[in-house]
Design a protein around this motif. Structure first.
Motif, PDB file in Angstrom:
ATOM      1  N   ARG A 167      68.274  33.343  21.071  1.00  0.00           N
ATOM      2  CA  ARG A 167      69.267  34.159  21.792  1.00  0.00           C
ATOM      3  C   ARG A 167      68.952  35.644  21.713  1.00  0.00           C
ATOM      4  O   ARG A 167      69.711  36.471  22.224  1.00  0.00           O
ATOM      5  CB  ARG A 167      70.671  33.893  21.236  1.00  0.00           C
ATOM      6  CG  ARG A 167      71.151  32.457  21.383  1.00  0.00           C
ATOM      7  CD  ARG A 167      71.173  32.027  22.821  1.00  0.00           C
ATOM      8  NE  ARG A 167      71.621  30.647  22.988  1.00  0.00           N
ATOM      9  CZ  ARG A 167      71.378  29.918  24.063  1.00  0.00           C
ATOM     10  NH1 ARG A 167      70.682  30.439  25.081  1.00  0.00           N
ATOM     11  NH2 ARG A 167      71.819  28.678  24.152  1.00  0.00           N
ATOM     12  N   LYS A 168      67.846  35.991  21.080  1.00  0.00           N
ATOM     13  CA  LYS A 168      67.383  37.382  20.985  1.00  0.00           C
ATOM     14  C   LYS A 168      68.436  38.306  20.357  1.00  0.00           C
ATOM     15  O   LYS A 168      68.873  39.294  20.955  1.00  0.00           O
ATOM     16  CB  LYS A 168      66.978  37.918  22.364  1.00  0.00           C
ATOM     17  CG  LYS A 168      65.928  37.099  23.076  1.00  0.00           C
ATOM     18  CD  LYS A 168      64.629  37.073  22.318  1.00  0.00           C
ATOM     19  CE  LYS A 168      63.542  36.287  23.062  1.00  0.00           C
ATOM     20  NZ  LYS A 168      62.295  36.188  22.278  1.00  0.00           N
ATOM     21  N   PRO A 169      68.837  38.004  19.127  1.00  0.00           N
ATOM     22  CA  PRO A 169      69.806  38.888  18.461  1.00  0.00           C
ATOM     23  C   PRO A 169      69.183  40.227  18.092  1.00  0.00           C
ATOM     24  O   PRO A 169      67.957  40.392  18.143  1.00  0.00           O
ATOM     25  CB  PRO A 169      70.189  38.103  17.204  1.00  0.00           C
ATOM     26  CG  PRO A 169      68.992  37.270  16.927  1.00  0.00           C
ATOM     27  CD  PRO A 169      68.438  36.879  18.263  1.00  0.00           C
ATOM     28  N   PRO A 191      75.381  31.138  25.383  1.00  0.00           N
ATOM     29  CA  PRO A 191      74.574  32.116  26.130  1.00  0.00           C
ATOM     30  C   PRO A 191      75.250  33.473  26.322  1.00  0.00           C
ATOM     31  O   PRO A 191      74.559  34.486  26.520  1.00  0.00           O
ATOM     32  CB  PRO A 191      74.356  31.423  27.479  1.00  0.00           C
ATOM     33  CG  PRO A 191      74.416  29.970  27.152  1.00  0.00           C
ATOM     34  CD  PRO A 191      75.456  29.840  26.090  1.00  0.00           C
ATOM     35  N   LYS A 207      67.525  28.273  16.810  1.00  0.00           N
ATOM     36  CA  LYS A 207      68.300  28.367  18.052  1.00  0.00           C
ATOM     37  C   LYS A 207      68.915  29.763  18.194  1.00  0.00           C
ATOM     38  O   LYS A 207      68.959  30.320  19.284  1.00  0.00           O
ATOM     39  CB  LYS A 207      69.400  27.301  18.070  1.00  0.00           C
ATOM     40  CG  LYS A 207      68.883  25.872  18.130  1.00  0.00           C
ATOM     41  CD  LYS A 207      70.036  24.880  18.058  1.00  0.00           C
ATOM     42  CE  LYS A 207      69.528  23.438  18.060  1.00  0.00           C
ATOM     43  NZ  LYS A 207      70.659  22.468  17.928  1.00  0.00           N
ATOM     44  N   LEU A 260      75.819  30.476  19.426  1.00  0.00           N
ATOM     45  CA  LEU A 260      74.680  30.036  20.223  1.00  0.00           C
ATOM     46  C   LEU A 260      75.006  30.005  21.708  1.00  0.00           C
ATOM     47  O   LEU A 260      74.128  29.728  22.536  1.00  0.00           O
ATOM     48  CB  LEU A 260      74.234  28.637  19.761  1.00  0.00           C
ATOM     49  CG  LEU A 260      73.849  28.515  18.278  1.00  0.00           C
ATOM     50  CD1 LEU A 260      73.424  27.070  17.965  1.00  0.00           C
ATOM     51  CD2 LEU A 260      72.735  29.485  17.919  1.00  0.00           C
ATOM     52  N   TRP A 262      76.385  35.350  24.219  1.00  0.00           N
ATOM     53  CA  TRP A 262      76.032  36.263  23.141  1.00  0.00           C
ATOM     54  C   TRP A 262      74.534  36.564  23.103  1.00  0.00           C
ATOM     55  O   TRP A 262      74.033  37.159  22.150  1.00  0.00           O
ATOM     56  CB  TRP A 262      76.470  35.685  21.795  1.00  0.00           C
ATOM     57  CG  TRP A 262      77.925  35.320  21.738  1.00  0.00           C
ATOM     58  CD1 TRP A 262      78.459  34.090  21.508  1.00  0.00           C
ATOM     59  CD2 TRP A 262      79.032  36.201  21.936  1.00  0.00           C
ATOM     60  NE1 TRP A 262      79.823  34.143  21.553  1.00  0.00           N
ATOM     61  CE2 TRP A 262      80.210  35.431  21.819  1.00  0.00           C
ATOM     62  CE3 TRP A 262      79.158  37.567  22.218  1.00  0.00           C
ATOM     63  CZ2 TRP A 262      81.476  35.975  21.957  1.00  0.00           C
ATOM     64  CZ3 TRP A 262      80.425  38.113  22.361  1.00  0.00           C
ATOM     65  CH2 TRP A 262      81.569  37.329  22.228  1.00  0.00           C
ATOM     66  N   SER A 263      73.819  36.205  24.145  1.00  0.00           N
ATOM     67  CA  SER A 263      72.376  36.450  24.191  1.00  0.00           C
ATOM     68  C   SER A 263      72.060  37.908  24.487  1.00  0.00           C
ATOM     69  O   SER A 263      72.920  38.683  24.931  1.00  0.00           O
ATOM     70  CB  SER A 263      71.732  35.559  25.261  1.00  0.00           C
ATOM     71  OG  SER A 263      71.898  34.198  24.957  1.00  0.00           O
ATOM     72  N   GLY A 264      70.801  38.263  24.267  1.00  0.00           N
ATOM     73  CA  GLY A 264      70.304  39.577  24.672  1.00  0.00           C
ATOM     74  C   GLY A 264      70.793  40.739  23.843  1.00  0.00           C
ATOM     75  O   GLY A 264      71.129  41.799  24.384  1.00  0.00           O
TER      76      GLY A 264
END
Length: 361
Positions: A217-219, A177, A213, A175, A179-181
């Protein structure tokens, strides 16, 4: 990399089609014409009947190359019996067998069950006393399902994309940040959340809260673990859900992937069974019992498909390559040990898809 998008779930659509077909078949009396086999009470008599049958049709969702070492051993031990193997997707097999049992023309002698197909498979399995044929009680689920191999679900990472110090060690680390996008890939079908349900310290409520959550993070979502593993191997993403055998096969080829020390996970057991109405029931029972034996398990271990201890146990980590890998990664795993567990998960996964935002189509 293109931004991640929510995708419809092809598996959900396939299951829906299969359900329609199964329902149509069951309107004429699902399973009514498929009768239980009258099998011998001793192993010696079973072998004689199996040799007379001469062939056994085995269907499972694995490449034949992975099963071939065990097939070769079986045919060498029982030269009068030919194994005919077919690689069939699990949902397709369920639909096929339902219709064939209703029609009284079953084409599969040994079938595979795992995950969401365990429940319906238990209803189609012949009730066999496996103890007569040397199968240990702890390797039998319910009446007819025999535990043959496990392929634990894991998180894999690309070693060229993730520095050792940055490798996630807990689910909450994902979770972060960083690892976002679209840097993390996950199955849209939510089965990777299984461990949360099986771990007594976690549970479904915490799993769904985490999933929401994680979705924020937009996986990068994909329909299955083969696709998520491929995106990790290519470097399209840094981390993704996978299966231990996929990671080990990739590493053997020199691909820069490794198992993340991210717990807990689940054993992800697979079972074999003899469907009611099988054409070669003795040969089917003989093959299934053989695959449960130590020699066959050793052969299957070479292709990362043998059993592991039901619960976390690293007292003998070198027993199989799969066990060695999950113990090296310090993973804790849980079994799906009863039909009630599988039925509960069947109801849980749609909730997980909703929390992930993948319940589309």
């Amino acid at each position: 990399m293109n931004p991640p998008t929510k995708r419809g779930n092809p598996r959900r659509r396939a299951l829906a089609v299969g359900t329609v077909l199964v329902t149509a078949a069951c309107m004429t009396g699902c399973g009514a014409k498929a009768e239980s086999a009258d099998l011998p009470k001793s192993m010696s008599a079973l072998v004689k009947q199996a040799v007379k049958e001469g062939v056994v049709d085995w269907s499972a969702p694995k490449p034949q190359s992975q099963m071939q070492p065990a097939i070769d051993l079986f045919e060498k031990k029982y030269p009068g019996i030919e194994v005919k193997y077919t690689n069939t997707k699990a949902p397709d097999q369920v639909s096929q067998l339902r219709m064939e049992q209703a029609a009284g023309k079953v084409s599969v002698d040994v079938a595979n069950a795992g995950g969401l197909t365990v429940g319906p498979s238990a209803d189609m399995a012949d009730d066999i006393d496996w103890s007569r044929y040397g199968v240990a009680k702890e390797n039998v689920l319910d009446k007819g399902l025999v535990y043959i191999w496990a392929v634990p679900k894991v998180w894999a990472y690309n070693t060229e994309k993730v520095a050792p110090a940055d490798v996630p060690k807990t689910w909450n680390d994902l979770l972060d940040p960083r690892w976002s996008g679209g840097k993390v890939a996950a199955e849209s079908r939510a089965s990777f959340l299984t461990a949360w349900d099986l771990d007594p310290s976690l549970g479904q409520t915490k799993a769904l809260a985490w999933a929401k959550k994680f979705a924020a993070r937009k996986p990068h979502y994909a329909s299955n673990t083969t696709q998520t593993e491929a995106s990790v191997e290519s470097g399209e993403v840094s981390i993704g859900t996978s299966l231990i055998n996929l990671v080990l096969e990739a590493k053997k080829k020199g691909v820069p992937v490794e198992v993340a020390p991210l717990s807990p996970t689940n054993a992800n057991e697979s079972y074999l069974y003899v469907p009611r109405g099988a054409r070669h029931p003795a040969a089917a029972a003989l093959l299934t019992s053989f695959l449960s034996s130590d020699p066959a398990q050793q052969a299957l271990a070479r292709t990362y498909n043998s059993r592991i201890p039901a619960r976390t146990d690293c007292s003998h980590p070198d027993d199989t390559p799969v066990l060695a890998a999950i113990c090296k990664a310090n993973l804790k795993w849980y079994p799906t040990s009863t039909l009630a567990d599988y039925n509960r998960l069947t109801n849980f996964f749609p909730k997980g898809e909703e929390a992930l935002g993948t319940d589309i189509g």
